[in-house]
Design an enzyme around this catalytic site. Sequence first.
Site, PDB file in Angstrom:
ATOM      1  N   SER A 139      36.312  51.915 -54.242  1.00 22.09           N
ATOM      2  CA  SER A 139      35.503  51.583 -53.082  1.00 22.09           C
ATOM      3  C   SER A 139      34.084  52.091 -53.282  1.00 22.09           C
ATOM      4  O   SER A 139      33.840  53.027 -54.063  1.00 22.09           O
ATOM      5  CB  SER A 139      36.100  52.227 -51.824  1.00 22.09           C
ATOM      6  OG  SER A 139      35.227  52.150 -50.726  1.00 22.09           O
ATOM      7  N   TYR A 153      39.911  59.023 -47.231  1.00 23.91           N
ATOM      8  CA  TYR A 153      39.574  57.811 -47.977  1.00 23.91           C
ATOM      9  C   TYR A 153      38.545  58.111 -49.059  1.00 23.91           C
ATOM     10  O   TYR A 153      38.694  57.688 -50.209  1.00 23.91           O
ATOM     11  CB  TYR A 153      39.040  56.757 -47.010  1.00 23.91           C
ATOM     12  CG  TYR A 153      38.971  55.358 -47.581  1.00 23.91           C
ATOM     13  CD1 TYR A 153      40.086  54.527 -47.551  1.00 23.91           C
ATOM     14  CD2 TYR A 153      37.794  54.862 -48.123  1.00 23.91           C
ATOM     15  CE1 TYR A 153      40.024  53.231 -48.055  1.00 23.91           C
ATOM     16  CE2 TYR A 153      37.722  53.575 -48.637  1.00 23.91           C
ATOM     17  CZ  TYR A 153      38.846  52.763 -48.601  1.00 23.91           C
ATOM     18  OH  TYR A 153      38.778  51.490 -49.102  1.00 23.91           O
TER      19      TYR A 153
END
Length: 250
Positions: A139, A153
Amino acid sequence: MGRLNGQRAWITGGGTGTGAGAARALAASGAEIILSGRRTDALQQMVESIEAEGGVARAEPLDVSDATAVAEVAARIGTVNILVANAGLNVPDRGLDVLQVEGWQKVVNVNLNGTFHPVHAVLPGMRAAGSGLIILISSWAGRYVGTLTGAAYNATKRAVLALNETINLEEGGNGIRATAILPGEVATDILKSRPKPPSQADISRMLQIEDLAETVRFVAEMPPHVCLNEIVISPTWNRFYRGFNEIDAS
C-alpha cells in the site's frame, strides 16, 4: 495465444476487488487461475465469469491467516508459477487511542501472516522449478505512514515491503522474483471500513480496480530475467497530498 499460457496463478483475496480484477486480467493473458478467499459464493461467481470469457479457473476457499489450511490448499494446487498475495483488511478503530488488541491482531493475521503463509507454501515448488513470480500487494501506507490508514495497517503494509525485499535477496539466485505493488487509494470495498467513508466524488477519482489489474498483468508478463522490485502507483488526484475531507471534518 496469451503471454501467460501454461502458467498457473494463485490469487488470494481473489473473490472481489483488486484480486478479482487481477484474476480476470491474468486469465485474459492465458494463465490458469486459482482463486482463494473466505467467501465461497464470491469466488464461484468469479470462476464462472472467467470461464464465460474463455479462461480457466477454479476456487479454493481459504482463510489465509490459517497456516495449516494454506499449506493444504497449496498442496492441492501443485505447481504455482505466479502468486498474487492480495488478501487484506483494516478495522474502523485505527488510531492508537482507539485501536484495540483484537483489532491489531486481526489486521496482522490477515495482512502480514496471511501474506507470509502462501509465500512460504509456494517457495519450495518455485525453487525446484528454478523460477517463479510473487506479487505482494502492499500500500501507499507501506511507504508513507498516515493517520487515515492507522497503526496496524501501516505496520503490516510496511512489513510486506521487507518481506518482498527479503524474497529477492534470498531467492533471486533461485530464479524467483518478487514485486511489491504500493497503490494509493483504490475504489474497493475496503473503503467501507473507514471511520468516515469517502464521498462518491472522491471515489470516482481514485485508482480503479482495472488499473491495479493491468499493473499486475504488466508485472506478470515481464520476462523471467526482469524483476520489478517495487511499483508505487497513485491517483493523479492524490489525496495523500491534497488532504482528506473526512479527516478535516472530524
